[in-house]
Design a protein around this motif. Structure first.
Motif, short mmCIF file in Angstrom:
data_model
loop_
_atom_site.label_atom_id
_atom_site.label_comp_id
_atom_site.label_asym_id
_atom_site.label_seq_id
_atom_site.Cartn_x
_atom_site.Cartn_y
_atom_site.Cartn_z
N THR A 191 0.88 -1.12 -0.26
CA THR A 191 -0.03 0.11 0.12
C THR A 191 0.90 1.27 0.11
O THR A 191 1.72 1.16 0.68
CB THR A 191 -1.00 -0.10 1.17
OG1 THR A 191 -1.94 1.23 1.10
CG2 THR A 191 -0.24 0.00 2.56
N LYS A 192 0.55 2.13 -0.85
CA LYS A 192 1.25 3.45 -0.86
C LYS A 192 0.17 4.62 -0.49
O LYS A 192 -0.80 4.49 -0.53
CB LYS A 192 1.69 3.74 -2.43
CG LYS A 192 2.59 2.68 -2.84
CD LYS A 192 3.16 3.24 -4.31
CE LYS A 192 4.01 2.26 -5.01
NZ LYS A 192 5.06 1.62 -4.19
N PHE A 193 1.01 5.66 0.30
CA PHE A 193 0.10 6.50 0.69
C PHE A 193 0.77 7.96 0.48
O PHE A 193 1.92 8.07 0.24
CB PHE A 193 -0.09 6.58 2.35
CG PHE A 193 1.11 6.74 3.13
CD1 PHE A 193 1.46 7.76 3.53
CD2 PHE A 193 1.79 5.47 3.29
CE1 PHE A 193 2.47 8.21 4.31
CE2 PHE A 193 2.75 5.50 4.10
CZ PHE A 193 3.49 6.69 4.79
N ASP A 194 -0.04 9.03 0.44
CA ASP A 194 0.48 10.50 0.17
C ASP A 194 -0.67 11.33 0.81
O ASP A 194 -1.99 10.96 0.70
CB ASP A 194 0.84 10.52 -1.16
CG ASP A 194 1.79 11.73 -1.25
OD1 ASP A 194 2.23 12.40 -0.31
OD2 ASP A 194 2.14 12.02 -2.46
N LEU B 77 1.95 -7.00 4.79
CA LEU B 77 1.64 -5.66 4.22
C LEU B 77 2.92 -4.76 4.38
O LEU B 77 3.96 -4.72 5.31
CB LEU B 77 0.99 -4.97 5.18
CG LEU B 77 0.26 -3.51 4.71
CD1 LEU B 77 -0.32 -3.54 3.47
CD2 LEU B 77 -0.23 -2.61 5.82
N ILE B 78 3.20 -4.40 3.01
CA ILE B 78 4.45 -3.37 2.97
C ILE B 78 3.61 -2.38 2.82
O ILE B 78 2.81 -1.80 1.74
CB ILE B 78 5.15 -3.70 1.32
CG1 ILE B 78 5.67 -4.92 1.56
CG2 ILE B 78 6.30 -2.51 1.32
CD1 ILE B 78 6.79 -5.68 0.57
N LEU B 79 3.99 -1.18 3.61
CA LEU B 79 3.58 0.39 3.80
C LEU B 79 4.65 1.24 3.03
O LEU B 79 5.98 1.14 3.40
CB LEU B 79 2.94 0.41 4.96
CG LEU B 79 2.61 1.88 5.28
CD1 LEU B 79 1.16 2.02 4.81
CD2 LEU B 79 2.54 2.00 6.78
N ASN C 263 8.93 3.13 12.07
CA ASN C 263 9.67 2.11 12.38
C ASN C 263 10.37 2.23 13.48
O ASN C 263 10.99 1.19 14.16
CB ASN C 263 10.78 2.07 11.11
CG ASN C 263 10.30 1.60 9.81
OD1 ASN C 263 9.69 0.45 9.73
ND2 ASN C 263 10.63 2.24 8.69
N ASN C 264 10.36 3.36 14.19
CA ASN C 264 10.91 3.77 15.42
C ASN C 264 10.20 4.48 16.40
O ASN C 264 10.28 5.77 16.57
CB ASN C 264 12.23 4.45 15.19
CG ASN C 264 13.38 3.64 14.53
OD1 ASN C 264 13.79 2.72 14.78
ND2 ASN C 264 13.63 4.18 13.15
N PRO C 265 8.93 3.94 16.81
CA PRO C 265 7.83 4.83 17.34
C PRO C 265 8.48 5.54 18.75
O PRO C 265 7.98 6.41 19.25
CB PRO C 265 6.85 3.87 17.76
CG PRO C 265 7.44 2.68 17.76
CD PRO C 265 8.60 2.60 16.85
N ASN C 266 9.54 4.97 19.44
CA ASN C 266 10.10 5.65 20.49
C ASN C 266 10.69 7.03 20.19
O ASN C 266 11.00 7.68 20.93
CB ASN C 266 11.01 4.87 21.39
CG ASN C 266 10.21 3.67 21.86
OD1 ASN C 266 8.96 3.87 22.17
ND2 ASN C 266 10.86 2.49 22.06
N ALA D 248 7.64 -0.83 6.71
CA ALA D 248 7.36 0.52 6.18
C ALA D 248 8.55 1.05 5.57
O ALA D 248 9.76 1.07 6.15
CB ALA D 248 7.14 1.43 7.39
N THR D 249 8.46 1.65 4.31
CA THR D 249 9.42 2.05 3.57
C THR D 249 9.42 3.35 2.97
O THR D 249 8.30 3.59 2.39
CB THR D 249 9.74 1.17 2.39
OG1 THR D 249 9.95 -0.26 2.95
CG2 THR D 249 11.12 1.13 1.62
#
Length: 136
Positions: free
Chosen positions: A20-23, A81-83, A95-98, A124-125
């Motif tokens: 899935t791609k988002f923008d 899923l690949i986001l 990828n690093n929520p902290n 997530a890429t």
């Protein structure tokens, strides 16, 4: 808050791998979050867009990521899923929520990560803006 959403479903699909791609597009009075979902072959199977109120651009990108994951969760739960998105801030936060340093998107990122836990695996890429624009 005036939100409008439109969807396009290309065909029914039952694969274990989705991309899935988002923008987000910024307009003078509102923003539009856009999402595409493709199968393992790259064939478009779902597209959606949602009008959202104007906000910080990072929060808008996070809203688009949330729409992407909500859409994938609704129709393709328990799959991989690949986001993909072109916002380094959003992808880094996923990828690093902290290390989410942007206060305007922190709560939205938390919601995205919670929904991502329903998938068997996810990544997530960050992609370049030009690649993202071709697919949204």
């Amino acid at each position: 808050m005036d939100c409008e959403e439109s969807d396009i479903l290309m065909e029914s699909s039952t694969y274990w791998f989705y991309q899935t791609k988002f923008d987000v597009a910024v307009r003078p009075d509102y923003m539009v979050a856009a999402v595409t979902v493709s199968d393992h072959d790259g064939s478009l199977i779902w597209a959606t867009a949602k009008k959202i109120p104007c906000m910080d651009i990072n929060a808008g990108e996070a809203q688009a990521a949330l729409l992407a994951v909500e859409t994938a969760t609704r129709f393709y739960p328990s799959s991989s899923l690949i986001l993909e998105g072109d916002s380094l801030t959003t992808i880094t936060a996923l990828n690093n929520p902290n290390y989410c340093t942007d206060w305007s998107s922190r709560d939205i990122i938390s919601d995205v990560i919670l929904l991502l836990s329903s998938f068997s695996s996810w990544s997530a890429t960050k992609v370049s803006r030009s690649i993202n624009l071709r697919h949204i």
